[in-house]
Design an enzyme around this catalytic site. Sequence first.
Site, PDB file in Angstrom:
ATOM      1  N   THR A 152      -2.862  -2.526  -7.844  1.00  0.00           N
ATOM      2  CA  THR A 152      -2.347  -2.288  -6.501  1.00  0.00           C
ATOM      3  C   THR A 152      -2.187  -0.785  -6.285  1.00  0.00           C
ATOM      4  OG1 THR A 152      -0.647  -2.791  -4.867  1.00  0.00           O
ATOM      5  CG2 THR A 152       0.084  -2.728  -7.157  1.00  0.00           C
ATOM      6  N   GLU A 153      -2.534  -0.341  -5.061  1.00  0.00           N
ATOM      7  CA  GLU A 153      -2.612   1.085  -4.747  1.00  0.00           C
ATOM      8  C   GLU A 153      -1.323   1.840  -5.056  1.00  0.00           C
ATOM      9  OE1 GLU A 153      -3.835  -1.433  -2.978  1.00  0.00           O
ATOM     10  OE2 GLU A 153      -5.043  -0.744  -1.279  1.00  0.00           O
ATOM     11  N   ASN A 154      -0.191   1.149  -4.916  1.00  0.00           N
ATOM     12  CA  ASN A 154       1.085   1.835  -5.098  1.00  0.00           C
ATOM     13  C   ASN A 154       1.498   1.970  -6.551  1.00  0.00           C
ATOM     14  OD1 ASN A 154       1.323  -1.043  -4.597  1.00  0.00           O
ATOM     15  ND2 ASN A 154       3.513  -0.771  -4.877  1.00  0.00           N
TER      16      ASN A 154
END
Lengths: 223, 240
Positions: free
Chosen positions: A48-50
């Site tokens: 996930t990007e975060n």
Amino acid sequence: MIPKLSNAQIAWRAAQDIEDGAYVNLGIGFPEMVARYQPEGREAIFHTENGILNFGEPPAEGTEDWDLINAGKKAVTLKPGAAFFHHADSFAMVRGGHLDVAILGAYQVAENGDLANWSVGAGGVPAVGGAMDLVHGAKRVAVITEHVTKKGEPKLLSRCTLPLTGVACVTRVYTSLAVIDIEGGRFVLREKLPSLSLDALQSLTGGELHVPGPVTDLIVPEL
Amino acid sequence: MDKTVGSLAEAVSRIGDGAHVMIGGFGGSGAPIELIHALIDRYRATGHPKDLTVINNNAGNGHVGLAALIEQRMVKKLICSFPRSADPKVFTDLYLAGEIELELVPQGTLAERIRAGGAGIPAFYTPTAYGTDLARGKKIEEFDGRPYVQERWLKADVAIVKAYRADRHGNLVYSKAARNFNPLMCMAAAHTIVQVEEIVEPGGIDPEVVVTPGIFVQSVVCVTDPQQEEDLNRQGAHHP
């Protein structure tokens, strides 16, 4: 009424192509469903990007830890072997070509692989998130989508009419009616619902469907 | 060396009108709610700081944190990747009325621009956004037969960020995915202010696990039990 796959069934079909050991990013919303249908015996690691690798199911309601969320800002849990990292490292994984697969939603896909999935044009507040990064980073960029819009207009087109997310980036499209590869600037039909004729499918598709080889029946379990 | 400051009010006391302010967090995760609220309280008491340019991934949610800062009309311009949330009304209304400026940046480009700012690299090339509206007006160059977009560094006067633990030198560790943009913003601002749950003596953090080395941090303030944006929004909270 044309028979078609549900969103869960489209997600199931896309999940069958994720190899054992793959690092995978799923777009927010509908693509997140793909994680539910991992074939038994295969282990995919979700990014996930975060800043998490190897996150898992959402926690029970009331037990959320808001320092553990996905890119859609939904609470998640960790699997053994998870890792945290900051945003620049996260997008180094994306743009450095380290992700095996990204599966994204779409407003429109063109036969040359162009994708439009971030803006419906003028009006409203534009928002892009990580979509423009993902389409140029993952080794394989696939789209899951309804075959036509709610108004019945084709989403697979000879050229996109909405603002682009990326140029010539999509290589496979899983729709509610078919599985279509994008090769050499053409839509190549690989699978279609058995009850649907090629002519009927073509009439719902904005670009020409090419059939250079066998077309397999698209058969998906009831979900 | 001791970078700790005694209060939130003191920590934000030197942020000036027109400052470029990086605010850490991704949604509510890693957002320095108490520092943002201290900045709002100062503005309500003194009329400063105003006309801020804020750099954050989002545009706030509900009526607390960044959304509250925007609601106070302290923000002239927002640089972000995704100005949508469960309750984006504060930003949306101002944007549609033409009363706040938006620079929309792809998320990975935003992260890399901040990293570049902190690393002293004025520009870099990325395939992201090539051929799209977000590359309009930007320099394109081909490397090994593929087109890339030139992007510029992002720097700020101040960063306000959240970490989990600091020592008095400003070495930081974070909590889980609340790390996100925070370490990058620490690097890219002339003055970085960090709120942490716990401050320990030098030596109290294993050097092997330091995520942000203290050289990137100027002020540390202790907030032992920080509020979480998601919880505040579930309660329908407003600040003030």
